[in-house]
Design a protein around this motif. Structure first.
Motif, PDB file in Angstrom:
ATOM      1  N   ASN A 224      -3.116   0.894   2.447  1.00 27.83           N
ATOM      2  CA  ASN A 224      -3.915   1.193   1.106  1.00 27.83           C
ATOM      3  C   ASN A 224      -3.545  -0.151   0.358  1.00 27.83           C
ATOM      4  O   ASN A 224      -3.248  -0.077  -1.176  1.00 27.83           O
ATOM      5  CB  ASN A 224      -3.362   2.288   0.343  1.00 27.83           C
TER       6      ASN A 224
ATOM      7  N   GLY B  69       0.945  -1.248  -0.091  1.00 31.48           N
ATOM      8  CA  GLY B  69      -0.116   0.232   0.073  1.00 31.48           C
ATOM      9  C   GLY B  69       1.095   1.253  -0.011  1.00 31.48           C
ATOM     10  O   GLY B  69       0.303   2.419   0.312  1.00 31.48           O
TER      11      GLY B  69
ATOM     12  N   THR C  97      -3.855  -3.164  -2.135  1.00 32.50           N
ATOM     13  CA  THR C  97      -4.936  -3.362  -3.176  1.00 32.50           C
ATOM     14  C   THR C  97      -4.991  -4.952  -3.451  1.00 32.50           C
ATOM     15  O   THR C  97      -6.182  -5.584  -3.768  1.00 32.50           O
ATOM     16  CB  THR C  97      -4.901  -2.460  -4.364  1.00 32.50           C
TER      17      THR C  97
END
Length: 152
Positions: free
Chosen positions: A105, A57, A107
């Protein structure tokens, strides 16, 4: 027979610690370097940037190539389940762009990935890390580019 796969990996060291992904299998936790498979039309530096964004992230600056490792599955401990695997891994010295990373973050973490952890370099021998052959060069601060061979 499967084709040979290229993989781009990040070696991120700060304050005598190295950033690894934490993964889990039937034998418990294990640690690997962030990174993964190179996609068609993607250079290796772009591959490691994309993979770090997916798994950590976080964005990274990609530095020098420092290690190249092959993994030929039939020659190692997971030969029974991974005998057709042949991967060439390119390890780049990287640094995090953010001075205050949150690692929130992610993904597309790997299927077995359960986290991210900073590990003290002098404690790398105490954990199950792959490839083990990179531990000694990292502990010895040996950053000269080298081919490690078919190792696990």
């Amino acid at each position: 027979m499967r084709p040979i796969r290229n993989s781009a990996k990040a070696i991120i060291i700060q304050n005598e610690r190295i950033l690894l992904t934490v993964n889990k299998d039937d034998d418990g936790l294990f640690y690997i370097f962030p990174g993964g498979g190179q996609e068609v039309s993607e250079n290796l530096q772009d591959a490691v940037r994309r993979e770090c964004l997916e798994e950590l992230g976080e964005e990274v600056n990609v530095g020098d190539l420092i290690y190249v490792r092959e993994y030929i599955g039939k020659n190692h401990e997971f030969a029974e389940s991974n005998s057709e695997a042949h991967q060439v891994e390119f390890y780049f010295q990287c640094s995090l762009i953010s001075t205050h990373p949150t690692f929130e973050n992610m993904t597309i973490p790997d299927a077995n990935q359960v986290g991210i952890e900073w590990i003290e370099i002098n404690k790398l021998d105490e954990i199950r890390v792959y490839p083990k052959a990179i531990v000694e060069p990292i502990k010895n601060m040996d950053r000269d580019t080298r081919y490690l061979g078919d190792v696990n």
